[in-house]
Design a protein around this motif. Structure first.
Motif, PDB file in Angstrom:
ATOM      1  N   PRO A 127       0.800  -1.238   0.000  1.00 44.29           N
ATOM      2  CA  PRO A 127       0.000   0.000   0.000  1.00 44.29           C
ATOM      3  C   PRO A 127       0.827   1.281   0.000  1.00 44.29           C
ATOM      4  O   PRO A 127       0.314   2.348  -0.351  1.00 44.29           O
ATOM      5  CB  PRO A 127      -0.819  -0.128   1.288  1.00 44.29           C
ATOM      6  N   ASN A 128       2.108   1.213   0.389  1.00 42.41           N
ATOM      7  CA  ASN A 128       2.921   2.423   0.485  1.00 42.41           C
ATOM      8  C   ASN A 128       4.100   2.479  -0.476  1.00 42.41           C
ATOM      9  O   ASN A 128       4.671   3.552  -0.679  1.00 42.41           O
ATOM     10  CB  ASN A 128       3.467   2.586   1.905  1.00 42.41           C
ATOM     11  N   PHE A 129       4.479   1.350  -1.049  1.00 44.08           N
ATOM     12  CA  PHE A 129       5.717   1.313  -1.813  1.00 44.08           C
ATOM     13  C   PHE A 129       5.504   0.904  -3.265  1.00 44.08           C
ATOM     14  O   PHE A 129       4.611   0.121  -3.585  1.00 44.08           O
ATOM     15  CB  PHE A 129       6.715   0.356  -1.158  1.00 44.08           C
ATOM     16  N   VAL A 130       6.366   1.462  -4.123  1.00 40.17           N
ATOM     17  CA  VAL A 130       6.380   1.114  -5.545  1.00 40.17           C
ATOM     18  C   VAL A 130       7.797   0.710  -5.918  1.00 40.17           C
ATOM     19  O   VAL A 130       8.776   1.240  -5.385  1.00 40.17           O
ATOM     20  CB  VAL A 130       5.897   2.307  -6.402  1.00 40.17           C
ATOM     21  N   VAL A 131       7.902  -0.269  -6.823  1.00 40.85           N
ATOM     22  CA  VAL A 131       9.207  -0.698  -7.326  1.00 40.85           C
ATOM     23  C   VAL A 131       9.245  -0.414  -8.825  1.00 40.85           C
ATOM     24  O   VAL A 131       8.218  -0.448  -9.514  1.00 40.85           O
ATOM     25  CB  VAL A 131       9.466  -2.194  -7.056  1.00 40.85           C
ATOM     26  N   ALA A 132      10.442  -0.120  -9.336  1.00 36.03           N
ATOM     27  CA  ALA A 132      10.579   0.218 -10.751  1.00 36.03           C
ATOM     28  C   ALA A 132      11.991  -0.080 -11.222  1.00 36.03           C
ATOM     29  O   ALA A 132      12.931  -0.147 -10.430  1.00 36.03           O
ATOM     30  CB  ALA A 132      10.241   1.691 -10.981  1.00 36.03           C
ATOM     31  N   GLY A 133      12.122  -0.265 -12.528  1.00 34.88           N
ATOM     32  CA  GLY A 133      13.430  -0.501 -13.119  1.00 34.88           C
ATOM     33  C   GLY A 133      13.390  -0.286 -14.614  1.00 34.88           C
ATOM     34  O   GLY A 133      12.315  -0.176 -15.221  1.00 34.88           O
ATOM     35  N   GLY A 134      14.578  -0.241 -15.215  1.00 35.79           N
ATOM     36  CA  GLY A 134      14.658  -0.025 -16.649  1.00 35.79           C
ATOM     37  C   GLY A 134      16.061  -0.213 -17.164  1.00 35.79           C
ATOM     38  O   GLY A 134      16.855  -0.966 -16.594  1.00 35.79           O
ATOM     39  N   SER A 135      16.387   0.514 -18.232  1.00 36.75           N
ATOM     40  CA  SER A 135      17.693   0.357 -18.859  1.00 36.75           C
ATOM     41  C   SER A 135      18.678   1.454 -18.475  1.00 36.75           C
ATOM     42  O   SER A 135      19.833   1.425 -18.898  1.00 36.75           O
ATOM     43  CB  SER A 135      17.543   0.333 -20.386  1.00 36.75           C
ATOM     44  N   GLY A 136      18.250   2.412 -17.670  1.00 35.97           N
ATOM     45  CA  GLY A 136      19.151   3.488 -17.258  1.00 35.97           C
ATOM     46  C   GLY A 136      20.097   3.091 -16.159  1.00 35.97           C
ATOM     47  O   GLY A 136      21.209   3.623 -16.065  1.00 35.97           O
ATOM     48  N   THR A 137      19.676   2.149 -15.299  1.00 33.10           N
ATOM     49  CA  THR A 137      20.517   1.669 -14.205  1.00 33.10           C
ATOM     50  C   THR A 137      20.359   0.154 -14.088  1.00 33.10           C
ATOM     51  O   THR A 137      19.299  -0.383 -14.417  1.00 33.10           O
ATOM     52  CB  THR A 137      20.121   2.314 -12.863  1.00 33.10           C
ATOM     53  N   PRO A 138      21.400  -0.544 -13.593  1.00 32.29           N
ATOM     54  CA  PRO A 138      21.335  -2.007 -13.498  1.00 32.29           C
ATOM     55  C   PRO A 138      20.764  -2.489 -12.172  1.00 32.29           C
ATOM     56  O   PRO A 138      21.320  -3.370 -11.518  1.00 32.29           O
ATOM     57  CB  PRO A 138      22.801  -2.406 -13.647  1.00 32.29           C
TER      58      PRO A 138
END
Length: 300
Positions: free
Chosen positions: A262-273
């Protein structure tokens, strides 16, 4: 590479759709599942038609909410084929729909699991009966040129301007859902309406599974240099905040995001490993997991 992921409802299994058209089933309880190829089972069937030359990626996987005990799931490939399977990989995958010539990108069930929706390169949203798998309704793709503004006029508002990469139903409403993709906008849909789209807001440029919703908010992950991770109010579709991703000057370039709690989001992509965790209500950075590679897709 891995193009789609989903944990089972009880968290004991993980399905991964891969680039060659296969599906890997992981037993999360198996101690070696992260490091040994023996810890997963590979489905015999490929998401390809007989005689087809290319093995196209499995771009979306969703467990069927009504048949969690059996582990029933649907998988969508970029060849536009929708298949049904279960947690026994000795059972054959059954084709339930073929959306040729659409390159399927995303699939989701609504809150009461009465329907599911798909979307992709042809910019159409298809609504299926989740029990019979019959097509109930199709919202048409953009008839005008891709370069046109996606929110000019009612006709433009009712059709995605470019391919849709992500679609999510609201968890507390079986009729409304949100889409995002290459048209630099969020679109709120209501399947009780003729045109479908009821709100369009310019902003996110989504190029992967970069959209998630909870009862109150939308989180988006855009593939661009800055201002990639954003929170929107789900009722008004107004932006609440940008969350700094703490990326190097070369840019953020996010592919995926998810409400983890309910309070946290996770994310990722190609800008950082790595995979980063944030308090989405404050925007505060809470930590990261270094995976030594770009993040294409994630689940929690």
């Amino acid at each position: 590479g891995v193009y789609s992921l989903q944990f089972s409802k009880d968290g004991t299994h993980l399905l991964a759709g891969v680039a060659d058209g296969g599906i890997h089933l992981f037993d999360v309880a198996e101690p070696s599942w992260k490091r040994s190829s023996d810890a997963y089972r590979h489905y015999r069937d490929r998401l390809i038609k007989e005689g087809q030359q290319d093995r196209l990626p499995v771009t979306a996987i969703r467990f069927h909410p009504k048949y969690a005990a059996e582990g029933t799931f649907l998988a969508l490939s970029s060849s536009g084929i929708v298949l049904k399977g279960d947690l026994d990989p000795s059972n054959k995958l059954v084709e339930v729909a073929h959306e040729e010539p659409n390159n399927g990108m995303t699939l989701d069930f609504n809150s009461d699991a009465s329907v599911f929706a798909t979307a992709g390169s042809d910019r159409k949203v298809r609504i299926y009966d989740a029990k019979t798998f019959k097509l109930k309704h199709t919202y048409g793709g953009q008839a005008a040129d891709d370069g046109m503004e996606p929110s000019v006029g009612a006709c433009m508002m009712a059709r995605p301007g470019r391919r849709i990469f992500s679609l999510r139903f609201r968890p507390n409403d079986s009729f409304t859902f949100v889409t995002a993709g290459w048209d630099d906008s969020l679109k709120m849909w209501d399947r009780r309406t003729a045109n479908g789209v009821v709100k369009t807001v310019r902003g996110p440029h989504v190029a992967g599974d970069g959209l998630d919703v909870n009862n109150d908010f939308i989180v988006t992950a855009s593939w661009r240099k800055i201002n990639c991770l954003q929170i929107y109010d789900i009722d008004s579709c107004k932006k609440v905040r940008d969350i700094s991703f703490h990326a190097p000057p070369t840019g953020e370039y996010l592919y995926g995001c998810k409400f983890a709690t309910p309070n946290f989001v996770v994310a990722g992509g190609s800008g950082t490993p790595d995979l980063k965790i944030f308090d989405f209500k404050t925007g505060d950075f809470c930590g990261s997991v270094d995976i030594g590679a770009h993040v294409w897709v994630l689940d929690s």
